[in-house]
Design a protein around this motif. Structure first.
Motif, PDB file in Angstrom:
ATOM      1  N   ALA A  85     -27.365 104.657 -28.081  1.00  0.00           N
ATOM      2  CA  ALA A  85     -28.439 105.648 -28.163  1.00  0.00           C
ATOM      3  C   ALA A  85     -29.750 104.937 -27.889  1.00  0.00           C
ATOM      4  CB  ALA A  85     -28.485 106.305 -29.541  1.00  0.00           C
ATOM      5  N   SER A  86     -30.630 105.577 -27.115  1.00  0.00           N
ATOM      6  CA  SER A  86     -31.964 105.054 -26.836  1.00  0.00           C
ATOM      7  C   SER A  86     -31.868 103.677 -26.181  1.00  0.00           C
ATOM      8  CB  SER A  86     -32.785 105.041 -28.126  1.00  0.00           C
ATOM      9  OG  SER A  86     -34.154 104.872 -27.869  1.00  0.00           O
ATOM     10  N   ALA A  91     -28.455 102.698 -25.511  1.00  0.00           N
ATOM     11  CA  ALA A  91     -27.827 103.321 -24.351  1.00  0.00           C
ATOM     12  C   ALA A  91     -28.154 102.548 -23.089  1.00  0.00           C
ATOM     13  CB  ALA A  91     -28.276 104.774 -24.223  1.00  0.00           C
ATOM     14  N   ILE A 141     -23.110 107.773 -23.892  1.00  0.00           N
ATOM     15  CA  ILE A 141     -24.559 107.829 -24.087  1.00  0.00           C
ATOM     16  C   ILE A 141     -24.870 109.038 -24.954  1.00  0.00           C
ATOM     17  CG2 ILE A 141     -26.786 108.151 -22.939  1.00  0.00           C
ATOM     18  CD1 ILE A 141     -25.500 106.777 -20.484  1.00  0.00           C
ATOM     19  N   THR A 166     -27.208 111.775 -26.818  1.00  0.00           N
ATOM     20  CA  THR A 166     -28.483 112.491 -26.753  1.00  0.00           C
ATOM     21  C   THR A 166     -28.494 113.596 -27.800  1.00  0.00           C
ATOM     22  OG1 THR A 166     -27.777 114.194 -25.170  1.00  0.00           O
ATOM     23  CG2 THR A 166     -28.540 112.100 -24.248  1.00  0.00           C
ATOM     24  N   ARG A 192     -25.515 117.361 -31.002  1.00  0.00           N
ATOM     25  CA  ARG A 192     -25.093 116.102 -30.373  1.00  0.00           C
ATOM     26  C   ARG A 192     -24.448 116.397 -29.014  1.00  0.00           C
ATOM     27  NH1 ARG A 192     -21.975 114.702 -34.093  1.00  0.00           N
ATOM     28  NH2 ARG A 192     -23.205 113.102 -35.177  1.00  0.00           N
ATOM     29  N   SER A 250     -31.844 109.968 -23.784  1.00  0.00           N
ATOM     30  CA  SER A 250     -31.375 109.241 -24.954  1.00  0.00           C
ATOM     31  C   SER A 250     -32.483 108.435 -25.609  1.00  0.00           C
ATOM     32  CB  SER A 250     -30.220 108.310 -24.573  1.00  0.00           C
ATOM     33  OG  SER A 250     -29.611 107.770 -25.720  1.00  0.00           O
ATOM     34  N   ASP A 297     -34.236 112.200 -27.885  1.00  0.00           N
ATOM     35  CA  ASP A 297     -33.684 110.916 -28.294  1.00  0.00           C
ATOM     36  C   ASP A 297     -32.376 111.077 -29.072  1.00  0.00           C
ATOM     37  OD1 ASP A 297     -33.370 108.283 -29.433  1.00  0.00           O
ATOM     38  OD2 ASP A 297     -35.520 107.979 -29.165  1.00  0.00           O
ATOM     39  N   GLY A 298     -31.345 110.337 -28.644  1.00  0.00           N
ATOM     40  CA  GLY A 298     -30.080 110.369 -29.370  1.00  0.00           C
ATOM     41  C   GLY A 298     -30.205 109.876 -30.790  1.00  0.00           C
TER      42      GLY A 298
END
Length: 359
Positions: free
Chosen positions: A69-70, A73, A137, A139, A175, A214, A237-238
């Motif tokens: 994540a982010s 990712a 990934i 998000t 999600r 993400s 943002d995940g």
């Protein structure tokens, strides 16, 4: 080396700890690698990413799932490619050197800069993944009061709802996971919590947008809208849903493999909005962490870095227009984290389970 001077901290769940005691640790034992959100802190782990590749800890004949994540990712997307070392170099350069903002950038300006990092992580041309690698990934798709809106008031309500109960945040965010590779993946099957689970194939048409989404911090950057192949809407943002990737890893496990988690903290916080909630910041002995072996920089090591800490988002304010000063500090910290990475690799090659603490 004394406990206080050791550059890393090790923590593990019960099953991962038994694995190290009974079997040691060998290339091919790693089934999954999570990569947390956390902005510039994630730069600290790039040297270890490189060493894992260079020393054969991610062999192509043993499938591995990379989840991010982010900034995580972006790291995992680089690791998943057929030329991962070049991709990691691109991500580092884009993140460190191409993020220069004026005093009060607009969300659109921040998004433009962050897209350069997403582009670096994706690379040019057709996507080519390493054999045996599955990439996920994470998000967050806006829904409910946030659907179609960039409202400070709506986000404020989301923050308050999360403070009451994490499950209430699911009324605002869903999600959505973009995935590529053969699997199996922890995201196979039905949703495992209130945030739901939408799986979308990752391909050349949506990879850059998924990577950008993400890492899109609400209100600081503009949302990514209507990603190809995914449900329509605004993507953020995940980390809002899965900050440190507290996921049910055990539901898609192999009998003799573990989750290996290079991290910048020695704890796993569920969501980004939970990091300021002490009762939720560091859940110990969580059943989803049973298979996890986590390694993080120690306080003693952090004290040796510029300003005694990892790079962080506040550095943009600390250095202000002195972009060259920030870049030097970040590059120095990344280079110094090579010592952390080398020490971790040395332990992996000759693992001493007595150094591991409970997670």
């Amino acid at each position: 080396m004394s406990d206080r001077s050791r550059p890393f901290v090790l923590r593990a769940g019960p099953r991962a700890l038994r694995h190290v005691f009974d079997r040691g640790l060998a290339p091919g034992d790693i089934e999954r690698i999570p990569a947390a959100a956390g902005g510039p802190k994630g730069l600290a782990l790039l040297p270890l990413d490189r060493l894992l590749l260079q020393h054969g800890w991610l062999p192509e004949e043993r499938p591995v799932e990379l989840i991010g994540a982010s900034v995580g990712a972006w790291r995992m997307a680089a690791l998943a490619q057929d030329d991962p070392l070049a991709a990691l170099d691109r991500v580092q350069h884009a993140y460190v050197h191409e993020q220069s903002y004026r005093a009060r950038p607009t969300p659109a300006e921040v998004s433009t800069v962050c897209r350069r990092i997403a582009t670096a992580a994706r690379g040019d041309g057709d996507l080519r993944w390493r054999p045996g690698v599955t990439l996920a990934i994470v998000t967050s798709r806006a829904r409910g009061p946030l659907h179609g809106r960039e409202s400070k008031l709506a986000f404020g309500r989301a923050v308050l709802s999360n403070a009451v109960a994490r499950s209430r945040l699911a009324g605002y965010l869903e999600r959505v996971v973009f995935h590529a590779g053969p699997g199996p993946t922890v995201f196979d099957g039905d949703a495992f919590d209130e945030f739901g689970l939408v799986r979308v194939g990752l391909d050349s048409t949506n990879a850059e947008d998924a990577l950008l989404a993400s890492g899109t911090i609400p209100l600081l950057a503009s949302p990514v809208r209507d990603i190809a192949g995914a449900p329509p809407g605004l993507y953020w943002d995940g980390a809002l849903v899965d900050y440190h990737l507290l996921l049910p890893y055990q539901r898609r496990r192999s009998a003799e493999r573990i989750v290996f988690y290079p991290h910048f903290n020695d704890f796993v916080t569920p969501g980004w909005l939970d990091k300021h909630l002490p009762w939720r910041r560091s859940p110990r002995a969580h059943p989803w962490l049973d298979d996890m072996l986590l390694v993080a920089p120690s306080p003693a090591f952090l004290a040796t870095l510029p300003h005694g800490k990892l790079p962080e988002r506040q550095d943009f304010y600390r250095y202000g227009p002195d972009h060259a000063g920030r870049i030097r500090a970040w590059e120095t910290a990344i280079a110094e984290c090579g010592r952390f990475a080398a020490a971790v690799l040395d332990w992996m090659e000759r693992p001493d389970p007595t150094l591991i603490e409970p997670i």
